[in-house]
Design a protein around this motif. Sequence first.
Motif, PDB file in Angstrom:
ATOM      1  N   UNK A   1       0.836  -1.196   0.000  1.00  0.00           N
ATOM      2  CA  UNK A   1       0.000   0.000   0.000  1.00  0.00           C
ATOM      3  C   UNK A   1       0.872   1.247   0.000  1.00  0.00           C
ATOM      4  N   UNK A   2       0.592   2.166  -0.910  1.00  0.00           N
ATOM      5  CA  UNK A   2       1.181   3.498  -0.888  1.00  0.00           C
ATOM      6  C   UNK A   2       0.042   4.506  -0.728  1.00  0.00           C
TER       7      UNK A   2
ATOM      8  N   UNK B   1      -0.672  -0.799  -4.518  1.00  0.00           N
ATOM      9  CA  UNK B   1      -1.991  -0.188  -4.614  1.00  0.00           C
ATOM     10  C   UNK B   1      -1.819   1.229  -4.092  1.00  0.00           C
ATOM     11  N   UNK B   2      -2.015   2.202  -4.964  1.00  0.00           N
ATOM     12  CA  UNK B   2      -1.792   3.608  -4.622  1.00  0.00           C
ATOM     13  C   UNK B   2      -3.134   4.223  -4.250  1.00  0.00           C
ATOM     14  N   UNK B   3      -3.270   4.647  -3.004  1.00  0.00           N
ATOM     15  CA  UNK B   3      -4.500   5.275  -2.531  1.00  0.00           C
ATOM     16  C   UNK B   3      -4.230   6.741  -2.240  1.00  0.00           C
ATOM     17  N   UNK B   4      -4.922   7.618  -2.957  1.00  0.00           N
ATOM     18  CA  UNK B   4      -4.693   9.050  -2.848  1.00  0.00           C
ATOM     19  C   UNK B   4      -5.982   9.755  -2.438  1.00  0.00           C
ATOM     20  N   UNK B   5      -5.999  10.411  -1.290  1.00  0.00           N
ATOM     21  CA  UNK B   5      -7.174  11.178  -0.894  1.00  0.00           C
ATOM     22  C   UNK B   5      -7.152  12.579  -1.500  1.00  0.00           C
TER      23      UNK B   5
ATOM     24  N   UNK C   1      -3.817  13.027   9.835  1.00  0.00           N
ATOM     25  CA  UNK C   1      -3.444  11.746  10.441  1.00  0.00           C
ATOM     26  C   UNK C   1      -4.632  10.788  10.470  1.00  0.00           C
ATOM     27  N   UNK C   2      -5.810  11.303  10.841  1.00  0.00           N
ATOM     28  CA  UNK C   2      -6.997  10.455  10.903  1.00  0.00           C
ATOM     29  C   UNK C   2      -7.392   9.944   9.525  1.00  0.00           C
ATOM     30  N   UNK C   3      -7.250  10.785   8.507  1.00  0.00           N
ATOM     31  CA  UNK C   3      -7.591  10.360   7.148  1.00  0.00           C
ATOM     32  C   UNK C   3      -6.640   9.273   6.666  1.00  0.00           C
ATOM     33  N   UNK C   4      -5.345   9.440   6.924  1.00  0.00           N
ATOM     34  CA  UNK C   4      -4.367   8.429   6.517  1.00  0.00           C
ATOM     35  C   UNK C   4      -4.632   7.111   7.231  1.00  0.00           C
ATOM     36  N   UNK C   5      -4.884   7.171   8.537  1.00  0.00           N
ATOM     37  CA  UNK C   5      -5.163   5.957   9.308  1.00  0.00           C
ATOM     38  C   UNK C   5      -6.424   5.266   8.796  1.00  0.00           C
ATOM     39  N   UNK C   6      -7.432   6.059   8.407  1.00  0.00           N
ATOM     40  CA  UNK C   6      -8.687   5.481   7.907  1.00  0.00           C
ATOM     41  C   UNK C   6      -8.470   4.765   6.577  1.00  0.00           C
ATOM     42  N   UNK C   7      -7.614   5.323   5.717  1.00  0.00           N
ATOM     43  CA  UNK C   7      -7.317   4.666   4.440  1.00  0.00           C
ATOM     44  C   UNK C   7      -6.610   3.334   4.684  1.00  0.00           C
ATOM     45  N   UNK C   8      -5.599   3.338   5.561  1.00  0.00           N
ATOM     46  CA  UNK C   8      -4.870   2.107   5.850  1.00  0.00           C
ATOM     47  C   UNK C   8      -5.805   1.036   6.406  1.00  0.00           C
ATOM     48  N   UNK C   9      -6.708   1.440   7.292  1.00  0.00           N
ATOM     49  CA  UNK C   9      -7.662   0.496   7.861  1.00  0.00           C
ATOM     50  C   UNK C   9      -8.615  -0.025   6.791  1.00  0.00           C
ATOM     51  N   UNK C  10      -9.090   0.873   5.937  1.00  0.00           N
ATOM     52  CA  UNK C  10     -10.001   0.480   4.867  1.00  0.00           C
ATOM     53  C   UNK C  10      -9.341  -0.510   3.924  1.00  0.00           C
ATOM     54  N   UNK C  11      -8.051  -0.324   3.670  1.00  0.00           N
ATOM     55  CA  UNK C  11      -7.327  -1.203   2.749  1.00  0.00           C
ATOM     56  C   UNK C  11      -6.814  -2.474   3.425  1.00  0.00           C
ATOM     57  N   UNK C  12      -6.894  -2.521   4.750  1.00  0.00           N
ATOM     58  CA  UNK C  12      -6.473  -3.712   5.470  1.00  0.00           C
ATOM     59  C   UNK C  12      -4.973  -3.879   5.583  1.00  0.00           C
ATOM     60  N   UNK C  13      -4.230  -2.757   5.680  1.00  0.00           N
ATOM     61  CA  UNK C  13      -2.775  -2.802   5.773  1.00  0.00           C
ATOM     62  C   UNK C  13      -2.325  -2.220   7.113  1.00  0.00           C
TER      63      UNK C  13
ATOM     64  N   UNK D   1       3.689  15.631  10.192  1.00  0.00           N
ATOM     65  CA  UNK D   1       3.031  14.540  10.918  1.00  0.00           C
ATOM     66  C   UNK D   1       3.891  13.281  10.968  1.00  0.00           C
ATOM     67  N   UNK D   2       5.135  13.368  10.494  1.00  0.00           N
ATOM     68  CA  UNK D   2       5.971  12.176  10.361  1.00  0.00           C
ATOM     69  C   UNK D   2       6.135  11.393  11.644  1.00  0.00           C
ATOM     70  N   UNK D   3       6.265  12.095  12.791  1.00  0.00           N
ATOM     71  CA  UNK D   3       6.504  11.392  14.051  1.00  0.00           C
ATOM     72  C   UNK D   3       5.303  10.575  14.510  1.00  0.00           C
ATOM     73  N   UNK D   4       4.166  10.705  13.832  1.00  0.00           N
ATOM     74  CA  UNK D   4       2.988   9.894  14.150  1.00  0.00           C
ATOM     75  C   UNK D   4       3.137   8.473  13.639  1.00  0.00           C
ATOM     76  N   UNK D   5       3.982   8.295  12.609  1.00  0.00           N
ATOM     77  CA  UNK D   5       3.956   7.056  11.833  1.00  0.00           C
ATOM     78  C   UNK D   5       5.170   6.170  12.058  1.00  0.00           C
ATOM     79  N   UNK D   6       5.828   6.291  13.207  1.00  0.00           N
ATOM     80  CA  UNK D   6       7.082   5.564  13.422  1.00  0.00           C
ATOM     81  C   UNK D   6       6.912   4.041  13.359  1.00  0.00           C
ATOM     82  N   UNK D   7       5.721   3.533  13.642  1.00  0.00           N
ATOM     83  CA  UNK D   7       5.492   2.088  13.600  1.00  0.00           C
ATOM     84  C   UNK D   7       4.630   1.665  12.416  1.00  0.00           C
ATOM     85  N   UNK D   8       4.268   2.612  11.560  1.00  0.00           N
ATOM     86  CA  UNK D   8       3.358   2.312  10.450  1.00  0.00           C
ATOM     87  C   UNK D   8       4.000   2.457   9.080  1.00  0.00           C
ATOM     88  N   UNK D   9       4.899   3.419   8.940  1.00  0.00           N
ATOM     89  CA  UNK D   9       5.439   3.749   7.616  1.00  0.00           C
ATOM     90  C   UNK D   9       6.701   2.950   7.332  1.00  0.00           C
TER      91      UNK D   9
END
Length: 273
Positions: A33-34, A59-63, A84-96, A114-122
Amino acid sequence: MCPQPDQPIQRDYFLDLPGRQVHVCSYGSGPKLMIALHGYDYDASVFALWATVLGDQYTICAPDLPFHGQTSWKGSEFHPKDIEEAIAAIAQHEGHATFHLAGHSLGARLIVCTGNTWTEKVEQFILLAPAGIGSFDRVPPLLMQRIAEWALNWPAWLRFFVNLGARLNLVSNFHRRYAEVQLYPSDKRNLLFRTYNSLRHLRTSRSDRKLFWAKTTIPTLLVLAEQDRFVPNKAIRVYFSKNNNIKIVDTPGNHDLVNEKTAKVLLTHINFH
């Protein structure tokens, strides 16, 4: 609807979040997922240009960002938490559980802030000509912005002074054209000020953000255009220079980096593991 690239679009959909409805375009069918964030005055459909090159791997998901495209947004501004909430919602929707996070211009600025939010996700950051580093980081107080927006509801006086300045060689053709495109039409003024209102929450010079990018171990690819007239490449290089985990790649061209040529650059330097 999202336009059709050479490779068929998987789908587009809406995510219902408190106070907004985020429109998402999805391209490609790759296993990874990108999530890709577009720049100011673009929309999610611009990433269709990446599908033919990256669609087998991603799979490229662009809001559509706030106030852009088909996204509906209440209020006159947005905050980092909203992104951050929108990015998290996309990842959840895509199941990644993890993903690559890419951004161009304003979209890259959102990632910087917002980079420091994603230390365990990106798995990897991809920053294309990030705006707001060395330019547009300091913004006038909100009251001054509101006064300017109110004054520009009658743009005839601005047109007069811009044209006069052009005749006196005080206003360049570039800035005259910018005023014609971004300030005279009411819909463009609305987008400009709604976005500009939000920039005071998105200062790349904030110490915690600078510290994160100086120390992060997450692989980061920074792509800069050699003929970019909008962002100061020198200041961007200084901002990211302290971290060996950040790879800087120069590419010919201007600020419009979301294209097939840049996608091929990413294919060469991206971390697929």
